[in-house]
Design an enzyme around this catalytic site. Sequence first.
Site, PDB file in Angstrom:
ATOM      1  CB  ILE A 135      -0.961   0.005   1.206  1.00  0.00           C
ATOM      2  CG1 ILE A 135      -1.981  -1.137   1.085  1.00  0.00           C
ATOM      3  CG2 ILE A 135      -1.678   1.343   1.329  1.00  0.00           C
ATOM      4  CD1 ILE A 135      -2.903  -1.277   2.286  1.00  0.00           C
ATOM      5  CG  ASP A 173      11.682  -2.029  13.855  1.00  0.00           C
ATOM      6  OD1 ASP A 173      10.436  -2.054  13.730  1.00  0.00           O
ATOM      7  OD2 ASP A 173      12.354  -3.043  14.095  1.00  0.00           O
ATOM      8  CG  ASN A 209       0.756   2.340   4.797  1.00  0.00           C
ATOM      9  OD1 ASN A 209      -0.301   1.763   4.605  1.00  0.00           O
ATOM     10  ND2 ASN A 209       1.906   1.927   4.276  1.00  0.00           N
ATOM     11  CE1 TYR A 216      -2.770  -5.077  10.867  1.00  0.00           C
ATOM     12  CE2 TYR A 216      -5.030  -5.823  10.537  1.00  0.00           C
ATOM     13  CZ  TYR A 216      -3.939  -5.090  10.116  1.00  0.00           C
ATOM     14  OH  TYR A 216      -4.010  -4.377   8.950  1.00  0.00           O
ATOM     15  CE  LYS A 273      -3.489  -1.787  11.046  1.00  0.00           C
ATOM     16  NZ  LYS A 273      -2.715  -0.668  10.460  1.00  0.00           N
TER      17      LYS A 273
END
Length: 258
Positions: A22, A59, A86, A150, A154
């Site tokens: 992306i 990182d 992103n 995850y 998010k």
Amino acid sequence: MIASPFRLDGKTVLISGAGGGIGRSLVAAFRAAGASVIGADRSADLLEGLDLAGTVLFDQADAKGTRSAVEHHLKQFGAPDAVVSNAGFTRAEILDHLDDDVWASELAINLNGAYAMTDPLVGAMAARGSGSLVFISSVNALGHYGNPAYSAAKAGLVAYAKAIAVERGGRGVRANVICPGSVRTPAWDHRLAADPTLLDNVLPHYPLGRMVLPMEVANAAVFYCSDAASGITGTVLPVDAGLTAGNLVFVDEVLRGK
């Protein structure tokens, strides 16, 4: 001639995870809209071949290192006009794949690192009196589609973006969230290597009958950062080929009897 509000000529945008699937489309879309792009990623080799005005290396799993790198960039160059957060990563696909270390690792990259990256930028934008942030979240923030750690991270980005929108809007800072559905990027390679027929099971869940293209996510980000979206903040936009609109498989299999 009236300038298009969708253009970003003369603007600078910082994009994290710029070397990813992306991310590369984000760079291309912002460059096509006239913006200069600062690419951020873990190493310089990941950014090779991109049309960038500068780079920031960190990182995102290392929050302190991320914050330090961003603060150093700010001291040198000041705040960009826009930021696209992103960078992200997941591997633990179901609850059975989780333990304390995996949970901490996925939140470190996807939530804590995103905060460490954007917090100094939000402060600099607020001091200047303008700025736009876009967080690339996921449909996993809106419902459970697997990858529980995850997903929690998010969902945290959605709450964080809304906090920025509410508390920094009066100082000219906007924050919005894009929630992509399945996007055909290298992140899918390990799944397809294990099961080459996987998409036969995935695509029937999407009303458009296909996965989202990386450039479709990127175009939404360009819109959010442009003057065309100047009155929009604190919103969540699914770019998901219709996944979160409803349950197509239920309609097909139960109601239509396919």
